[in-house]
Motif scaffolding. Structure first.
Motif, PDB file in Angstrom:
ATOM      1  N   TRP A 339      42.975  12.798 -19.701  1.00  0.00           N
ATOM      2  CA  TRP A 339      42.353  11.721 -18.941  1.00  0.00           C
ATOM      3  C   TRP A 339      42.875  10.335 -19.294  1.00  0.00           C
ATOM      4  O   TRP A 339      42.727   9.403 -18.528  1.00  0.00           O
ATOM      5  N   ASN A 340      43.369  10.170 -20.522  1.00  0.00           N
ATOM      6  CA  ASN A 340      43.717   8.848 -21.028  1.00  0.00           C
ATOM      7  C   ASN A 340      42.492   7.939 -20.992  1.00  0.00           C
ATOM      8  O   ASN A 340      42.553   6.782 -20.550  1.00  0.00           O
ATOM      9  N   ALA A 341      41.384   8.470 -21.462  1.00  0.00           N
ATOM     10  CA  ALA A 341      40.123   7.739 -21.461  1.00  0.00           C
ATOM     11  C   ALA A 341      39.179   8.386 -22.466  1.00  0.00           C
ATOM     12  O   ALA A 341      39.420   9.500 -22.944  1.00  0.00           O
ATOM     13  N   TYR A 342      38.109   7.675 -22.797  1.00  0.00           N
ATOM     14  CA  TYR A 342      37.033   8.306 -23.534  1.00  0.00           C
ATOM     15  C   TYR A 342      36.288   9.269 -22.612  1.00  0.00           C
ATOM     16  O   TYR A 342      36.257   9.089 -21.387  1.00  0.00           O
ATOM     17  N   ALA A 393      36.938   4.367 -19.396  1.00  0.00           N
ATOM     18  CA  ALA A 393      38.301   3.893 -19.589  1.00  0.00           C
ATOM     19  C   ALA A 393      38.417   3.009 -20.825  1.00  0.00           C
ATOM     20  O   ALA A 393      37.503   2.239 -21.151  1.00  0.00           O
ATOM     21  N   PHE A 394      39.556   3.096 -21.503  1.00  0.00           N
ATOM     22  CA  PHE A 394      39.785   2.288 -22.700  1.00  0.00           C
ATOM     23  C   PHE A 394      39.613   0.787 -22.430  1.00  0.00           C
ATOM     24  O   PHE A 394      39.011   0.085 -23.249  1.00  0.00           O
ATOM     25  N   PRO A 395      40.115   0.247 -21.314  1.00  0.00           N
ATOM     26  CA  PRO A 395      39.906  -1.185 -21.073  1.00  0.00           C
ATOM     27  C   PRO A 395      38.429  -1.567 -20.957  1.00  0.00           C
ATOM     28  O   PRO A 395      37.991  -2.572 -21.510  1.00  0.00           O
ATOM     29  N   VAL A 396      37.647  -0.760 -20.239  1.00  0.00           N
ATOM     30  CA  VAL A 396      36.233  -1.080 -20.081  1.00  0.00           C
ATOM     31  C   VAL A 396      35.496  -0.932 -21.412  1.00  0.00           C
ATOM     32  O   VAL A 396      34.629  -1.745 -21.760  1.00  0.00           O
ATOM     33  N   GLU A 402      42.027  -3.348 -24.963  1.00  0.00           N
ATOM     34  CA  GLU A 402      42.981  -2.247 -24.997  1.00  0.00           C
ATOM     35  C   GLU A 402      43.314  -1.826 -23.566  1.00  0.00           C
ATOM     36  O   GLU A 402      42.458  -1.285 -22.860  1.00  0.00           O
ATOM     37  N   VAL A 403      44.521  -2.102 -23.151  1.00  0.00           N
ATOM     38  CA  VAL A 403      44.961  -1.740 -21.799  1.00  0.00           C
ATOM     39  C   VAL A 403      46.157  -0.815 -21.932  1.00  0.00           C
ATOM     40  O   VAL A 403      47.262  -1.256 -22.266  1.00  0.00           O
ATOM     41  N   PRO A 404      45.981   0.477 -21.704  1.00  0.00           N
ATOM     42  CA  PRO A 404      47.089   1.429 -21.888  1.00  0.00           C
ATOM     43  C   PRO A 404      48.143   1.282 -20.800  1.00  0.00           C
ATOM     44  O   PRO A 404      47.890   0.742 -19.715  1.00  0.00           O
ATOM     45  N   MET A 410      37.938   5.722 -14.006  1.00  0.00           N
ATOM     46  CA  MET A 410      36.575   5.835 -14.532  1.00  0.00           C
ATOM     47  C   MET A 410      35.807   7.033 -13.982  1.00  0.00           C
ATOM     48  O   MET A 410      34.810   7.431 -14.553  1.00  0.00           O
ATOM     49  N   GLY A 411      36.199   7.598 -12.860  1.00  0.00           N
ATOM     50  CA  GLY A 411      35.432   8.715 -12.321  1.00  0.00           C
ATOM     51  C   GLY A 411      34.135   8.253 -11.685  1.00  0.00           C
ATOM     52  O   GLY A 411      33.885   7.068 -11.488  1.00  0.00           O
ATOM     53  N   ASP A 412      33.280   9.210 -11.360  1.00  0.00           N
ATOM     54  CA  ASP A 412      32.046   8.927 -10.628  1.00  0.00           C
ATOM     55  C   ASP A 412      30.935   8.475 -11.567  1.00  0.00           C
ATOM     56  O   ASP A 412      30.919   8.819 -12.760  1.00  0.00           O
TER      57      ASP A 412
END
Length: 538
Positions: A339-342, A393-396, A402-404, A410-412
């Motif tokens: 996902w490249n996200a939490y 998302a990492f930025p949020v 952190e901006v990859p 972000m999904g739903d």
């Protein structure tokens, strides 16, 4: 002169079909609509079902519990709980099995019964064709499951049906009504549709597991849990297929255990100094975040209870939790592999696994991060109030610190699976069942941390549905000066004993209804029928 005016804004959130719907929207005064809406939700969330009571330091967990419960109810579409309101406004067996189970265990059993008893049979395939390498007949799934070959769905359906049958009790005969064909033949599908190694075929299943052209242990673990519940249900209703279903369970258990042990040996032979179970046998030596699927060994599936896959696999699963924490946790679970996200619901799954594995401190840390992720800030402002996206998302998460370089999303939101995971975790923090069939007992306050309970505060549970088919409730108070914990059992299933894992300090003495209890370690064992027990700690 100031002019005061009111403006009513009415937003249709269901299917809008024209003037008749508009007339219905305008037909009731706004004050009446607002009052009726408030009364409904207050009665539902404050007066019905499981009512957790947590002290002020963690009172926000109770508020978020009620919000999460309301989100699942809102995401219900004629009894189908959908994972989200837009992108995921559809029906998945996988997500809904966890969501329906959460609903049943927090008191919304009518929704769970409608989903499992009505909509699951509608997804049971009766055709004679093939879905890839597998038979169509007996497979649970619609377009999602068929197109992406989500082989986890049969195990999930059987698991959810069996757990719900336990919760509503024998008198409801829920499982008996579904047993033929929806339980028996779905179990036979798991027996008959496996690869040459005895594992479920390659497929996508949950998208966080990695590639769809590989097999994933996640599918096999769910298959084991589903076959276990099917066999137990068959025992409860005296079905003639009991030996057949246990044989299917044993065969999948053997194949899964053999495969995991082979992978562990291969990784050791190639110099891996950390122990971990990868996402599947085709990913031997792959140390990345797709191994989160192993968390299911503990939660939701409880395969560690009784060490169902053997001691070596059990130890490896516990060590995998530590490997995941060391490599992929920075507050929450970083899922960079897919996902490249939490992952908020992945973080909750890992927290729950740690709770059941006996590490409530790490559970607490992961829970704290996830609660914060439900109130994300961007540019200094709270962007959501008590809800989770599928991905965070990492930025949020970092307020854009952190901006990859790779794509992220972000999904739903709200995400139904995440809401269900939160409900299940808070519920099991307060209590959870063990060995429902052989030696039924309840763990009381297994995840309640000492700093949650200041002097004079109480932890309480009321009207909590259980897997024993009867409600449970208790009140726990801690006297720091006297170093004493007092627990009053307000209602409990018959014949169920209790275990209290004391986290306030070393256990010195314990008594139940005035009778001394033997002290052996931190787990205080309390007889069934006890109304009050006290524990003195150092």
């Amino acid at each position: 002169m100031d002019v005061v005016f009111e403006l009513d804004v009415r937003l249709p959130v269901d299917l809008y079909a024209g003037a008749d719907d508009l007339a219905e929207l305008k037909g009731t005064p706004a004050t009446e609509l607002e009052s009726a809406n408030r009364d409904f939700w207050a009665a539902k969330l404050l007066g019905q079902g499981l009512q957790p009571q947590l002290p002020s330091p963690v009172g926000h967990l109770t508020d978020l519990f009620r919000q999460s419960r309301s989100q699942l109810l809102i995401l219900s579409d004629h009894g189908e709980i959908h994972p989200g309101p837009t992108v995921y406004d559809s029906f998945w067996i996988r997500d809904s099995s966890v969501e329906a189970t959460a609903c049943s265990l927090v008191g919304d059993s009518a929704l769970a019964e409608h989903q499992l008893g009505t909509h699951y049979p509608l997804r049971f395939n009766r055709g004679t064709g093939r879905i890839g390498p597998c038979a169509e007949y007996g497979f649970y799934g619609g377009p999602h499951e068929k197109d992406d070959r989500e082989w986890d769905s049969n195990g999930q359906a059987l698991w959810a049906i069996g757990r719900f049958d336990r919760t509503v009790g024998r008198q409801a005969a829920f499982g008996a009504k579904l047993y033929v064909p929806y339980v028996r033949d779905a179990a036979r599908w798991l027996r008959d549709n496996r690869d040459g190694y005895g594992l479920l075929h390659s497929g996508w299943s949950a998208e966080h597991l990695g590639e769809r052209d590989k097999p994933h242990y996640w599918d096999d673990l769910w298959g084991l849990a589903g076959l276990y519940e099917a066999a137990r249900l068959a025992e409860r209703i005296d079905a003639p297929e009991v030996p057949e279903l246990w044989s299917a369970f044993d065969d999948l258990k053997r194949a899964t255990g053999d495969s995991v042990r082979w992978v562990l040996a291969e990784q050791r032979a190639h110099g891996a100094w950390e122990t971990y179970i990868p996402t599947g046998p085709a990913d031997t030596g792959r140390l990345d975040s797709t191994m989160i699927g192993t968390a299911a060994y503990f939660h939701s599936l409880r395969l560690h209870m009784g060490s169902k896959l053997g001691d070596e696999v059990d130890r490896a699963a516990r060590l995998t939790l530590g490997t995941m924490y060391a490599h992929f946790v920075t507050g929450g679970y970083r899922h960079e592999a897919a996902w490249n996200a939490y992952g908020p619901y992945l973080t909750l799954q890992l927290a729950h696994a740690y709770l059941l594995a006996g590490d409530p401190a790490r559970m607490d840390a992961l829970l704290g991060w996830t609660v914060g992720a439900g109130f994300p800030r961007t540019a200094g402002r709270v962007a959501a109030l008590g809800a989770w996206n599928e991905q965070h998302a990492f930025p949020v998460a970092s307020d854009f610190a952190e901006v990859p370089h790779r794509p992220w999303y972000m999904g739903d939101i709200p995400h139904g699976w995440a809401a269900a995971e939160y409900l299940l975790l808070i519920r099991d923090i307060l209590f959870f069942e063990a060995d429902e069939d052989r030696d039924p007992h309840l763990y009381i306050a297994p995840g309640v941390r000492p700093h949650w309970v200041p002097e004079g505060a109480e932890v309480a549970v009321e009207a909590a549905p259980t897997l024993f088919g009867e409600p449970f409730g208790y009140r726990l108070a801690h006297d720091p000066a006297g170093r004493t914990v007092t627990v009053d059992i307000t209602e409990a299933p018959d014949g169920v004993r209790f275990v209290y894992p004391c986290h306030f300090g070393r256990v010195r003495a314990a008594s139940a209804d005035g009778r001394d209890l033997g002290v052996t370690g931190q787990d205080v064992r309390v007889p069934a029928g006890t109304e009050r027990f006290t524990v003195t700690h150092g």
